[in-house]
Design a protein around this motif. Structure first.
Motif, short mmCIF file in Angstrom:
data_model
loop_
_atom_site.label_atom_id
_atom_site.label_comp_id
_atom_site.label_asym_id
_atom_site.label_seq_id
_atom_site.Cartn_x
_atom_site.Cartn_y
_atom_site.Cartn_z
N UNK A 1 -19.66 -6.80 32.98
CA UNK A 1 -19.24 -6.14 31.59
C UNK A 1 -18.58 -6.97 30.46
N UNK A 2 -17.51 -7.74 31.09
CA UNK A 2 -16.91 -8.56 30.28
C UNK A 2 -17.84 -9.77 29.69
N UNK A 3 -18.67 -10.31 30.65
CA UNK A 3 -19.36 -11.40 29.84
C UNK A 3 -20.47 -10.76 28.83
N UNK A 4 -20.96 -9.54 29.24
CA UNK A 4 -21.82 -8.79 28.26
C UNK A 4 -21.10 -8.61 27.07
N UNK A 5 -19.68 -8.16 26.86
CA UNK A 5 -18.99 -7.87 25.77
C UNK A 5 -18.72 -9.15 24.88
N UNK A 6 -18.44 -10.26 25.71
CA UNK A 6 -17.83 -11.38 25.03
C UNK A 6 -19.06 -12.30 24.56
N UNK A 7 -20.00 -11.87 24.93
CA UNK A 7 -21.35 -12.93 24.48
C UNK A 7 -22.19 -11.88 23.68
N UNK A 8 -21.83 -10.62 23.55
CA UNK A 8 -22.72 -9.61 22.59
C UNK A 8 -24.24 -9.67 23.33
N UNK A 9 -24.15 -9.43 24.60
CA UNK A 9 -25.64 -9.50 25.12
C UNK A 9 -26.42 -8.30 24.97
N UNK A 10 -25.55 -7.22 24.89
CA UNK A 10 -26.35 -5.91 25.08
C UNK A 10 -27.34 -5.61 23.82
N UNK A 11 -27.10 -6.23 22.81
CA UNK A 11 -28.12 -5.97 21.60
C UNK A 11 -29.32 -6.51 21.64
N UNK A 12 -29.52 -7.45 22.96
CA UNK A 12 -30.93 -7.77 23.23
C UNK A 12 -31.45 -7.16 24.41
N UNK A 13 -30.77 -6.05 24.91
CA UNK A 13 -31.07 -5.55 26.30
C UNK A 13 -31.44 -4.05 25.90
N UNK A 14 -32.78 -3.50 26.25
CA UNK A 14 -32.90 -2.21 26.39
C UNK A 14 -32.93 -1.67 27.75
N UNK A 15 -32.01 -0.62 27.77
CA UNK A 15 -31.61 -0.26 29.22
C UNK A 15 -32.36 1.15 29.40
N UNK A 16 -32.24 1.65 30.70
CA UNK A 16 -33.17 3.00 31.01
C UNK A 16 -34.52 2.68 30.74
#
Ligand code: FAD
Ligand code: NAP
Length: 546
Positions: free
Chosen positions: A89-104
């Motif tokens: 989660x830290x890595x995802x936040x730090x590098x702002x990864x979630x904006x390119x990931x569609x969950x569910x």
């Protein structure tokens, strides 16, 4: 509607997450589709009590960012699942990864369109995505399986799987719990479940060789010494067969670790019986794993197996329970080594009962528990620790079809066929991460993942820069690679005739018996991949007709 990405990635475990970072750096538009509701993959799904890593955390961590290495602190030498998930989660936040990931978003089909030269992906919710390149970062151990047991659906209590553990806390207080399975997951969970439940029945079909894990908390000075040496540690990982540096801190340790006994010629056979026993008494059961000949010589292997069984009898008070916990029909080194915390001692507890399914076979699951041919066990909770459809499961489940509509499951009818575990002929511009035929699960997986994502990113960049329409392995490259993968596995305990492991697909009825990962060592494998890239992908067919 969002613009078409350059690359579609399936999965947001450590592989998919790094893909976002790396591909962005290369100027690629990337879209990740992930079935879970957040990042972490394995560490998102496997939340069972006791889940933890069997590679030291300072090594089982990303090496792509020196800043990340310096800022992250691990609380234990071998971290527990919550800490590894916190790191993801830290890595995802730090590098702002979630904006390119569609969950569910579960991908239910991936089809190659020859004419448009696109991969079309469909999701369970009926969404459609297309891109010229597709990367399957779907994981090697991401499809949990339950055996087909009579009456399984009738059980009215709570049913859980270690690989699909709920996010909410599971209250086991005052409950009678049954667990099926004594592989790595079961062995990690059993001691913790025993502490939480009123009583625990362990349904064991095959006993396991398990040795005590390192359970040290992290000392700040040791962590700092690692951080000070991270660049050389990452280099050492690149040159180690299992992707682990084996860096031994010197400055920060109270007593430097003697490492000479782990020399390559450390064999068990030349030692006298007394010397062998003395080594085990001094250093514990894990010492048996340090002998080189145990992995290649069946006589040496059986010497070690016998010493192991002796050790179990010393650890478990009830002799018939100890006997049932002793593996007898396969040897050390056949399966992924299991590490535990107080596994054998757990069977000395009054609230834990071992049910030996070889002596009393499981007959049926009932609405209230499990019946063996000897008796019925009433259960409130039934836990499956029954493993995964490993290495090929997630790829086949995604219904991948290549050129001319060829299903991957047809191509892999007799077992997985890939070149370098990265690509399959007939599936142009599709890449697999840590696929069968690569070191993968025999390696520190984060090292294997980073190497694959780097290679794939560089390859896509090369294709784009050179105006190449498609890449796929040459037939000869694929067939000679698979021959090589099989050849290097021969003569090891992994493929001994009495070995039935998930590496061989033996945990799934009807799955072809093929040793799937590459046992020739990570450096040798990496050289081969680098050789391909340096020689303009000579082992691949490149379509320059674009
Ligand atoms: P995963 O983490 O498995 O992620 C794959 C993701 O793809 C998942 O989130 C899944 O939901 C998603 N996905 C799959 N199919 C689809 C689909 N069709 N549509 C959408 N999404 C999909 N390795 C080690 O090196 N050391 C260890 O100590 C270690 N411990 C482990 C402990 C457990 C309990 C397990 C199960 C595995 C362990 N492993 C370990 C292996 C571990 O899987 C890897 O280390 C690593 O986490 C794999 O990352 P990944 O991103 O490749 O795959
Ligand atoms: P596993 O090693 O495949 O073990 C599955 C267990 O379920 C085995 O004991 C198996 O018995 C049992 N089982 C399956 N079907 C059964 C049936 N019909 N009746 C009774 N028992 C049955 O799976 P896992 O424990 O989940 O581990 C898989 C891999 O995940 C590991 O090898 C490792 O790579 C990774 N992992 C790592 C860690 C870690 O320490 N970091 C922790 C968990 C998982 P049989 O042997 O008789 O088939």
């Amino acid at each position: 509607m969002a613009a078409q990405p350059d690359v579609l990635v399936v999965g947001a475990g450590f592989a998919g997450m790094y893909a976002v970072y790396r591909f962005r750096k290369l100027g690629l538009q990337v879209r990740v589709l992930e079935a879970g509701s957040d990042v972490g993959g394995t560490w998102y799904w496997n939340r069972y009590p006791g889940a933890r890593c069997d590679v030291p955390s300072l090594e089982y961590s990303y090496g792509f960012s020196p800043e990340l290495e310096q800022e992250w602190d691990w609380p234990e030498v071998f971290s527990a699942q919550p800490d590894i998930l916190r790191y993801a989660n830290h890595v995802a936040d730090r590098f702002d990864l979630r904006r390119d990931i569609q969950f569910n978003t579960r991908v239910t089909a991936a089809a190659y369109d020859d004419e448009a030269n696109l991969w079309h992906l469909e999701t369970r919710a009926g969404e459609a995505f297309s891109a010229p390149y597709c990367v399957m970062a779907t994981g090697c151990l991401s499809v949990p399986i339950k055996p087909d047991l009579t009456g399984a659906e009738s059980f009215t209590g709570t049913v859980l799987h270690t690989g699909l553990w709920p996010k909410e806390e599971v209250d086991l207080e005052g409950k009678t719990v049954g667990i099926i399975g004594t592989g790595s997951s079961g062995v990690q969970a059993i001691p913790e479940l025993a502490k939480l439940a009123k009583s625990l029945h362990v349904f064991q079909r095959t006993p396991v060789y398990t040795v005590p894990a390192n359970r040290k908390t992290m000392r700040e000075a040791v962590q700092q010494e690692f951080k000070d040496n991270y660049r050389s540690i990452r280099d050492m990982q690149q040159n180690n067969a299992g992707g682990v540096s084996n860096f031994r801190p010197q400055r920060s340790v109270k007593k430097p670790t003697p490492i000479s006994f782990r020399a390559a010629d450390n064999n068990i056979k030349p030692l006298s019986e007394q010397e062998r026993r003395a080594r085990v008494v001094q250093r514990g059961l894990g010492e048996l794993l340090a002998f080189s000949d145990v992995y290649t010589d069946s006589e040496a292997n059986e010497i070690a197996n016998e010493l192991f069984r002796e050790g179990v009898h010393h650890l478990v008070r009830d002799s018939s329970t100890a006997q049932a916990l002793c593996p007898t029909d396969y040897g050390l080194g056949c399966k992924r080594q299991v590490l535990d915390r107080d596994y054998y001692d757990t069977f000395n507890r009054d609230n834990v009962n071992l049910v030996d399914l070889q002596a009393t076979p499981l007959e049926t699951i009932t609405p209230t528990g499990i019946s063996t041919d000897a008796r019925h066990y009433d259960l409130d909770v039934l836990i499956y620790a029954t493993g995964f459809d490993a290495m090929t499961g997630a790829l086949l489940k995604a219904n991948v079809t290549g050129r001319g509509g060829q299903p991957l499951k047809d191509k892999w009818n007799y077992g997985p066929v890939t070149y370098l575990g990265l690509q399959m002929r007939g599936f142009p511009n599709l890449f697999t991460v840590t696929g069968p035929g690569s070191p993968s699960v025999l390696c520190n997986m984060i090292i294997a993942i980073e190497q694959h994502i780097n290679w794939i990113g560089d390859c896509i960049t090369y294709l784009r820069e050179h105006g190449i329409r498609t890449i796929e392995p040459k037939e000869h490259s694929e067939s000679t690679w698979i021959e090589h993968v099989n050849e290097v596995a021969q003569g090891t305990m992994f493929t001994s005739p009495n070995c039935n492991s998930w590496y061989l697909g033996a945990n799934i009825p009807g799955k072809p018996r093929i040793f799937m990962p590459y046992v020739g060592g990570y450096p040798r494998y990496r050289d081969r991949c680098e050789h391909e890239a340096a020689r303009d992908y000579e082992g691949f067919e490149l379509d320059r007709s674009a």
